[in-house]
Design an enzyme around this catalytic site. Sequence first.
Site, PDB file in Angstrom:
ATOM      1  N   ASP A 101      -7.690  19.014 -14.222  1.00 46.99           N
ATOM      2  CA  ASP A 101      -8.019  17.656 -14.652  1.00 46.99           C
ATOM      3  C   ASP A 101      -7.631  17.586 -16.128  1.00 46.99           C
ATOM      4  OD1 ASP A 101      -9.247  15.363 -15.673  1.00 46.99           O
ATOM      5  OD2 ASP A 101     -10.915  15.475 -14.253  1.00 46.99           O
ATOM      6  N   ARG A 103       0.858  -1.198   0.000  1.00 51.50           N
ATOM      7  CA  ARG A 103       0.000   0.000   0.000  1.00 51.50           C
ATOM      8  C   ARG A 103       0.888   1.241   0.000  1.00 51.50           C
ATOM      9  NH1 ARG A 103      -1.293   1.791   4.573  1.00 51.50           N
ATOM     10  NH2 ARG A 103      -2.129  -0.136   5.460  1.00 51.50           N
ATOM     11  N   LYS A 162      -8.734   6.635 -19.479  1.00 51.15           N
ATOM     12  CA  LYS A 162      -8.984   7.157 -20.826  1.00 51.15           C
ATOM     13  C   LYS A 162      -7.704   7.080 -21.664  1.00 51.15           C
ATOM     14  CE  LYS A 162     -12.866   8.077 -18.673  1.00 51.15           C
ATOM     15  NZ  LYS A 162     -13.125   9.315 -17.973  1.00 51.15           N
ATOM     16  N   TYR A 182     -16.832  17.448 -15.059  1.00 51.55           N
ATOM     17  CA  TYR A 182     -17.171  16.028 -15.161  1.00 51.55           C
ATOM     18  C   TYR A 182     -18.207  15.665 -14.092  1.00 51.55           C
ATOM     19  CZ  TYR A 182     -16.563  10.954 -14.908  1.00 51.55           C
ATOM     20  OH  TYR A 182     -16.785   9.607 -14.881  1.00 51.55           O
TER      21      TYR A 182
END
Length: 397
Positions: A172, A48, A197, A100
């Site tokens: 973003d 982690r 994406k 978004y």
Amino acid sequence: MTTQHLNTKIIHSIPVDELTGAISVPIYQTSTFVQEAPGVHKGFDYSRSNNPTRKVLEDLIANLEEGDAGFAFASGLAAIDAVLKLLKSGDEILACDDIYGGSFRIFTHIYEKFGIKVNYVDTTNIQNVVDNINERTKFVWIETPTNPTLKISDIRAISAIAKTVDALLVVDNTFASPVLQQPITLGADIIIHSATKYLGGHSDIIAGAVVTKTKELSAQLKFIQNSSGGILGPFDSWLLIRGIETLPLRIEQHSKNAEKVAEFLSHQSTIKNLYYPGLVSHLNHDVAKKQQSAFGSIISFSLQEDTIEAAESLVTSTQLFKLAESLGGVKSLICHPAQMTHKSIPDEKRKASGVSDSLIRLSVGLENADDLINDLKQAFNQVKNTQTQKAFASSVC
Ligand SMILES: *Cc1c(COP(=O)(O)O)cnc(C)c1O
């Protein structure tokens, strides 16, 4: 050595494995690492906190965005969530109004109840940013280009305004990708990606990334990533590295294909509004030209017959363009926002933001551009023929 071009830099910043010489990054599918003595290890103690495969990816993303450090997350929204945790109750965000949907949802339904306020303005008009920023504003949060009407905001100008109140500029950068635009070099402080994406590029993973500009922000993000734990696993990190290796090549071809498709669409009489930042007719074409090296592969358009039905009949008539949400993969996609990505937004609000009933979004893939144009041609013809038949049927009865 002379400075390298981006594709060379990317391919060779991915290290060869020191232990074995493996040219592909090994997938360290392990949760923990054996220590020689308590606290004495090779830089990794628990996956982690840090994992060698993820580390290669994180360094690569930082490099791509010209930032200090990169952080890989389980999704774009997990990346956004981590960035929001830099704030505290009473802080404010000034965000672009065309944001978004998932960002809007996490702002409104998760973070507002912790006392974080978000104001939305049209950031393509700089005066709106000047008028609405205040001393409680900690983040100015923009997307450029936006989804799906591809509005462009001036990163450099907005960064200058953010600095006047010591707010950080968060960009973003999902739609542009670092190949078209590197916001940190234009004054941004934090970059977010839905790596699902373009960075991934093959529609096969959900992933997110954050890049920070300063050592101080990097330390804070590292702490949040480890404390909240929304990390990307080793196998998906490996897939993302593999995707990024061809990013410059893909983006270049995506953009070339989209320019051809946009040119074709600009001559279609059935189209009402066409949105593509590469067209001189686009409202923010000048800003796009200034801060982007090309214009990307998302194109949106509305139809003269501005109805849900007209759009539905077109999006179900294409063969190469597959009807699906998401974008940025090798296969071309077609989407009807009013019934898909923007379905949860109230009709009036959706229409006001330019997403009319018939608005259609294309993610132009890596097929041959002429084949894609032929596919759209046959779809437009099919729709025209059904309309003529319908008109004929109603005139005879
Ligand atoms: C898809 C997307 C996100 C969310 O990313 P996920 O990987 O789906 O969590 C955030 N911002 C933009 C601009 C997006 O397109």
